[in-house]
Write an enzyme that holds these catalytic residues in place. Structure first.
Site, PDB file in Angstrom:
ATOM      1  N   ASP A  12       0.916  -1.223   0.147  1.00 22.56           N
ATOM      2  CA  ASP A  12      -0.084  -0.072  -0.057  1.00 22.56           C
ATOM      3  C   ASP A  12       0.981   1.255  -0.127  1.00 22.56           C
ATOM      4  OD1 ASP A  12      -2.541   1.523   0.738  1.00 22.56           O
ATOM      5  OD2 ASP A  12      -1.379   1.666   2.458  1.00 22.56           O
ATOM      6  N   ASP A  14      -0.349   5.328   0.846  1.00 28.81           N
ATOM      7  CA  ASP A  14      -0.269   6.126   1.958  1.00 28.81           C
ATOM      8  C   ASP A  14      -0.383   5.519   3.319  1.00 28.81           C
ATOM      9  OD1 ASP A  14      -0.925   8.587   0.265  1.00 28.81           O
ATOM     10  OD2 ASP A  14      -2.673   7.551  -0.496  1.00 28.81           O
ATOM     11  N   ASP A 173      -1.852  -0.538   5.939  1.00 31.03           N
ATOM     12  CA  ASP A 173      -2.080  -0.144   7.284  1.00 31.03           C
ATOM     13  C   ASP A 173      -3.398   0.194   7.607  1.00 31.03           C
ATOM     14  OD1 ASP A 173      -2.587   2.066   5.153  1.00 31.03           O
ATOM     15  OD2 ASP A 173      -2.422   3.374   6.570  1.00 31.03           O
TER      16      ASP A 173
HETATM   17  O1  LIG Z   1      -5.205   7.836  -0.365  1.00 29.86           O
HETATM   18  C1  LIG Z   1      -5.837   7.211   0.247  1.00 29.86           C
HETATM   19  O2  LIG Z   1      -6.913   7.304   0.743  1.00 29.86           O
HETATM   20  C2  LIG Z   1      -5.598   5.618   0.347  1.00 29.86           C
HETATM   21  O3  LIG Z   1      -4.386   5.253  -0.347  1.00 29.86           O
HETATM   22  P1  LIG Z   1      -3.744   3.898   0.148  1.00 29.86           P
HETATM   23  O4  LIG Z   1      -4.407   2.799  -0.320  1.00 29.86           O
HETATM   24  O5  LIG Z   1      -2.314   3.997  -0.579  1.00 29.86           O
HETATM   25  O6  LIG Z   1      -3.327   4.054   1.644  1.00 29.86           O
HETATM   26 MG   LIG Z   2      -2.857   3.254   3.335  1.00 28.28          MG
END
Ligand SMILES: O=C(O)COP(=O)(O)O
Ligand SMILES: [Mg+2]
Length: 223
Positions: A12, A14, A173
């Site tokens: 992942d 963010d 996360d």
């Molecule tokens: O930008 C977001 O809300 C989620 O992004 P992610 O899946 O990389 O955590």
């Molecule tokens: Mg994330």
């Protein structure tokens, strides 16, 4: 060849690979200010992240008085403009991230990104941080079309296909990540330093790590 148990490790973005909360928060708060809404401190913004930036805006609008669809779309366009203008001002890999990616590369592991962020922003961010060449593929929340973002399994299945097949694990996360990995039948490691929407021990991952130093040994033990 090594005895490392996975040939593919997906990440992942963010709150997992990169701490992006400050740049996302600045774009969000600029948008909310424009709309005459209250702004939110970073610890609240972190809770809004996980389902993509459009969902982050929906969460913020819902918590600042509600919204209707006619109002949402132009604000989302504005958010995207602001975010694209300043996507990597504060965003960085979490500590130990570069060394961890090196350690996986040394073991011959193919690494990939599967993020609910829009693909164009994921690419722009990783380009600006000089990280794009490290990843075999970058799949965004809009890459496969509606209904395919995490926690659906599709992005992780596509990731494995694009990486040429093999034994894969995922690192994330939030419940979006753990749900997607479970749905795709993959072992999953949660990072406690991310934007988790539940306390890390309750996310339901196979393991929780507090620093990227622990990822290679943890995946080795899970294999
Ligand atoms: O930008 C977001 O809300 C989620 O992004 P992610 O899946 O990389 O955590
Ligand atoms: Mg994330």
């Amino acid at each position: 060849m090594t005895d490392f148990p996975f040939s593919i490790v997906g990440f992942d973005l963010d709150g997992t690979l990169c701490d992006t909360a400050a740049d996302l928060g600045n774009a969000l708060n600029r948008t909310l200010e424009y709309a005459g809404r209250q702004t939110f401190p970073l610890d609240v913004v972190r809770r809004f992240i996980g389902g993509g930036s459009g969902q982050m805006l929906r969460n913020a609008l819902a918590e600042s008085g509600g919204y209707d669809e006619a109002e949402f779309k132009p604000l989302q366009d504005r958010l995207f403009t602001y975010y694209g203008e300043a996507i990597a001002v504060h965003s960085r890999l979490y500590p130990g991230g570069a060394e961890m990616l090196d350690a996986l590369a040394t073991r011959g592991v193919t690494v990939a990104v599967a993020t609910n962020k829009r693909e164009e922003f994921a690419r722009q961010l990783l380009d600006e941080l000089g990280l794009s060449p490290r990843f075999a593929t970058i799949i965004g929340g809009d890459t496969l079309g509606p209904g395919k973002a995490k926690p659906a399994p599709d992005m992780l299945e596509e990731m494995i296909t694009r990486c040429g097949g093999g034994r894969a694990a995922f690192v994330g996360d939030t419940t979006f990540d753990i749900g997607a990995a479970r749905a795709a039948g993959l072992p999953v490691v949660a990072v406690s330093f991310g934007f988790h929407d539940l306390p890390p021990p309750l996310l339901g991952a196979d393991a929780v790590i507090d620093h990227f130093d622990a990822l290679v040994p943890t995946l080795t033990a899970l294999g």
